[in-house]
Design a protein around this motif. Sequence first.
Motif, mmCIF file in Angstrom:
data_model
loop_
_atom_site.group_PDB
_atom_site.id
_atom_site.type_symbol
_atom_site.label_atom_id
_atom_site.label_comp_id
_atom_site.label_asym_id
_atom_site.label_seq_id
_atom_site.Cartn_x
_atom_site.Cartn_y
_atom_site.Cartn_z
ATOM 1 N N PHE A 3 5.650 14.806 1.354
ATOM 2 C CA PHE A 3 4.623 13.889 0.865
ATOM 3 C C PHE A 3 4.145 14.259 -0.542
ATOM 4 O O PHE A 3 3.690 13.389 -1.292
ATOM 5 C CB PHE A 3 3.453 13.833 1.844
ATOM 6 N N GLY A 4 4.273 15.531 -0.917
ATOM 7 C CA GLY A 4 3.930 15.927 -2.276
ATOM 8 C C GLY A 4 4.901 15.354 -3.292
ATOM 9 O O GLY A 4 4.503 14.938 -4.396
ATOM 10 N N THR A 5 6.180 15.316 -2.926
ATOM 11 C CA THR A 5 7.170 14.685 -3.801
ATOM 12 C C THR A 5 6.861 13.209 -3.985
ATOM 13 O O THR A 5 6.909 12.671 -5.100
ATOM 14 C CB THR A 5 8.584 14.863 -3.213
ATOM 15 N N VAL A 6 6.518 12.551 -2.883
ATOM 16 C CA VAL A 6 6.146 11.137 -2.969
ATOM 17 C C VAL A 6 4.902 10.969 -3.835
ATOM 18 O O VAL A 6 4.813 10.045 -4.654
ATOM 19 C CB VAL A 6 5.912 10.568 -1.555
ATOM 20 N N ARG A 17 9.571 0.997 2.755
ATOM 21 C CA ARG A 17 8.938 1.964 3.649
ATOM 22 C C ARG A 17 7.505 1.529 3.994
ATOM 23 O O ARG A 17 7.051 1.724 5.126
ATOM 24 C CB ARG A 17 8.937 3.349 3.013
ATOM 25 N N SER A 18 6.794 0.941 3.061
ATOM 26 C CA SER A 18 5.438 0.467 3.333
ATOM 27 C C SER A 18 5.457 -0.668 4.353
ATOM 28 O O SER A 18 4.685 -0.663 5.321
ATOM 29 C CB SER A 18 4.776 -0.007 2.035
ATOM 30 N N ARG A 19 6.358 -1.642 4.173
ATOM 31 C CA ARG A 19 6.456 -2.760 5.124
ATOM 32 C C ARG A 19 6.845 -2.249 6.504
ATOM 33 O O ARG A 19 6.288 -2.667 7.524
ATOM 34 C CB ARG A 19 7.487 -3.779 4.632
ATOM 35 N N GLN A 20 7.808 -1.341 6.537
ATOM 36 C CA GLN A 20 8.312 -0.811 7.803
ATOM 37 C C GLN A 20 7.227 -0.052 8.559
ATOM 38 O O GLN A 20 7.038 -0.242 9.768
ATOM 39 C CB GLN A 20 9.505 0.092 7.511
ATOM 40 N N ALA A 21 6.496 0.803 7.837
ATOM 41 C CA ALA A 21 5.509 1.664 8.490
ATOM 42 C C ALA A 21 4.291 0.897 8.970
ATOM 43 O O ALA A 21 3.602 1.340 9.898
ATOM 44 C CB ALA A 21 5.076 2.766 7.535
ATOM 45 N N ASN A 22 4.011 -0.228 8.357
ATOM 46 C CA ASN A 22 2.800 -0.964 8.706
ATOM 47 C C ASN A 22 3.024 -2.067 9.739
ATOM 48 O O ASN A 22 2.121 -2.871 9.998
ATOM 49 C CB ASN A 22 2.167 -1.549 7.437
ATOM 50 N N ARG A 23 4.205 -2.088 10.353
ATOM 51 C CA ARG A 23 4.413 -3.022 11.463
ATOM 52 C C ARG A 23 3.496 -2.641 12.624
ATOM 53 O O ARG A 23 3.223 -1.474 12.858
ATOM 54 C CB ARG A 23 5.870 -2.996 11.906
ATOM 55 N N ARG A 24 3.059 -3.626 13.352
ATOM 56 C CA ARG A 24 2.071 -3.388 14.417
ATOM 57 C C ARG A 24 2.680 -3.422 15.818
ATOM 58 O O ARG A 24 1.964 -3.419 16.805
ATOM 59 C CB ARG A 24 0.961 -4.443 14.327
ATOM 60 N N SER A 25 4.005 -3.430 15.901
ATOM 61 C CA SER A 25 4.641 -3.629 17.205
ATOM 62 C C SER A 25 4.767 -2.360 18.030
ATOM 63 O O SER A 25 5.242 -2.400 19.156
ATOM 64 C CB SER A 25 6.038 -4.234 17.006
ATOM 65 N N VAL A 55 0.864 -1.179 0.000
ATOM 66 C CA VAL A 55 0.000 0.000 0.000
ATOM 67 C C VAL A 55 0.900 1.228 0.000
ATOM 68 O O VAL A 55 1.714 1.404 0.904
ATOM 69 C CB VAL A 55 -0.947 0.021 1.217
ATOM 70 N N ASP A 56 0.771 2.071 -1.025
ATOM 71 C CA ASP A 56 1.627 3.241 -1.135
ATOM 72 C C ASP A 56 1.133 4.361 -0.219
ATOM 73 O O ASP A 56 -0.043 4.418 0.161
ATOM 74 C CB ASP A 56 1.677 3.730 -2.583
ATOM 75 N N PHE A 57 2.012 5.289 0.123
ATOM 76 C CA PHE A 57 1.670 6.355 1.062
ATOM 77 C C PHE A 57 0.640 7.342 0.522
ATOM 78 O O PHE A 57 -0.218 7.802 1.285
ATOM 79 C CB PHE A 57 2.933 7.078 1.536
ATOM 80 N N PRO A 58 0.673 7.723 -0.752
ATOM 81 C CA PRO A 58 -0.408 8.587 -1.233
ATOM 82 C C PRO A 58 -1.786 7.963 -1.057
ATOM 83 O O PRO A 58 -2.740 8.668 -0.709
ATOM 84 C CB PRO A 58 -0.061 8.778 -2.716
ATOM 85 N N SER A 59 -1.900 6.650 -1.238
ATOM 86 C CA SER A 59 -3.188 5.983 -1.018
ATOM 87 C C SER A 59 -3.560 5.984 0.462
ATOM 88 O O SER A 59 -4.736 6.145 0.816
ATOM 89 C CB SER A 59 -3.133 4.542 -1.537
ATOM 90 N N ILE A 60 -2.564 5.823 1.323
ATOM 91 C CA ILE A 60 -2.817 5.851 2.764
ATOM 92 C C ILE A 60 -3.335 7.220 3.185
ATOM 93 O O ILE A 60 -4.320 7.333 3.938
ATOM 94 C CB ILE A 60 -1.525 5.500 3.534
#
Length: 523
Positions: A86-89, A200-208, A18-23
């Motif tokens: 985030f605009g660059t992304v 970055r998507s995998r890292q940010a979506n960790r639930r720990s 899941v990309d950050f702009p979609s998030i």
Amino acid sequence: MSQNVHDILARQAQQPFVDFPSIIARHAGERPDAPAFACGGDTLSWSELARQADRVAAACAAMGVAPGGKVALLAAPGLRAVQAFFGTVRAGGCVVPLATSATAATLLGMLGDSDAKVLVADADARETLEGVEAELAAMFPQRLVALDFHAPGWLDWDAWLAQGGAPPAVEFRPDQPFNLIYSSGTTGKPKGILHLHGMRSRQANRRSFGLGPESAMLLSTPLYSNTTLQPMLATAANGGLTVLMRKFDAAGYLRLCQEHRVTHTMLVPVQYQRLLAHEDFARTDLSSFVLKQCTGAPLDARLKSLILEKWPGGLREVYGMTEGGCSCVLDAHEFPDKLGTVGRPAPDHDMRIVDEDGRVLAQGEVGEIVGWSPYMMAGYYKQPQATEAFYWRDESGIAFHRSGDIGRFDEDGFLILLDRKKDLIISGGFNIYATDLEAVTAAHPDVADVAVIGIPSEQWGETPLALVVLQPGRALDAEALRAWVNGQVGRTQRLAAVEYRNELPRSALGKLLKRELRQPYWK
């Protein structure tokens, strides 16, 4: 002690990208008026962040930033800086956050190496760049953007946004560049660490980390540091509020804790020291805290114990590096008997201890720490040889990252750090390479020999000291030499002191014996 690489890969393959702009767009649709970021008394809602990211993306596209194109960001934390990020992304571009403490020469080197098409800077950064604006104008013709100032040759923020039309349609993929972070350096040649969207998507979506829409993350470190970016992205992914400080000060930090009912934070050890010592600490309501994190340098066991005693909420020490792969976590509140360690390998990490010949050592044996995880850099930008040199490969050819640190795992699988393989000095959470400072010092005509070592500092954890042998017959005030060196390096790399020696200890092969030099200071 470790988790098998193939098992980790199998689990990761089941997780959607899941990309950050979609998030951000999802948060804007579900909670449009909820605050996403706060800084300096102002807030930015999710709907406004999504709208401004679209405008920045359109402006980037108008300047020729295609997917994968680089946009350099030289600014202190702030709401416009976040919009630029985030605009660059959103444009499919790769953000290049640069060290605001670096010298103009170092910044020019990083800008040239990065291949950035646009430079976005704030007023504080422009003061550093004033002497090289002719070079900048040549590198970025009509593509210099001012966040918060007006100057000839710079395009005002609002005027820049007005140039764009509709935001570009971008198809995001896990293998696209997300950000390029430059390692600390004083010679103008730091290495670019490339992170991809998928990582970055995998890292940010960790639930720990226990993050959610009701979380408030307070960050007081610079945007060019992964110490800031990793928790900022994780908070954004989970819909929480990120509170930014342009510059850390203990009193201001404590006020923000109460004002925003902060639940999470990431700090470096020296910040914990200053906060606990501040007169306002004892009367600040910190009961909202869920989890405090510390990274950037090992946290002293005595300081860990003091934090556990005086600061509500859990305490997590994170051992790792911007390149990724070698990460351990210590939840100190759960393992108070392990405060002398940096914890066990983080989830989805495979870590080993290897000897000088690259052989895996048994538990308890001492060697270099290497590691693999799904949260690793794609490589050093445009430096394949340096990337390969950074790898240790297992019997199946899988590339692990070398930490450069020496340690061992105890009987319970907790990592004990013993020494640094390289002469890296970590001061106030920032990496200082002794060889860089030595090169600058050695360039002085009165210097015959020099060694830079890290010595203890109550303020910074450790700080660089130059031990110098002067040329025969030369006389030079030590403070004058220190000022000369510090005038050529970034603010975070400056020497604390210079001391003179008649000679420096070396082995029969001429190798400088730094362990002998450090020993008297660390007793």
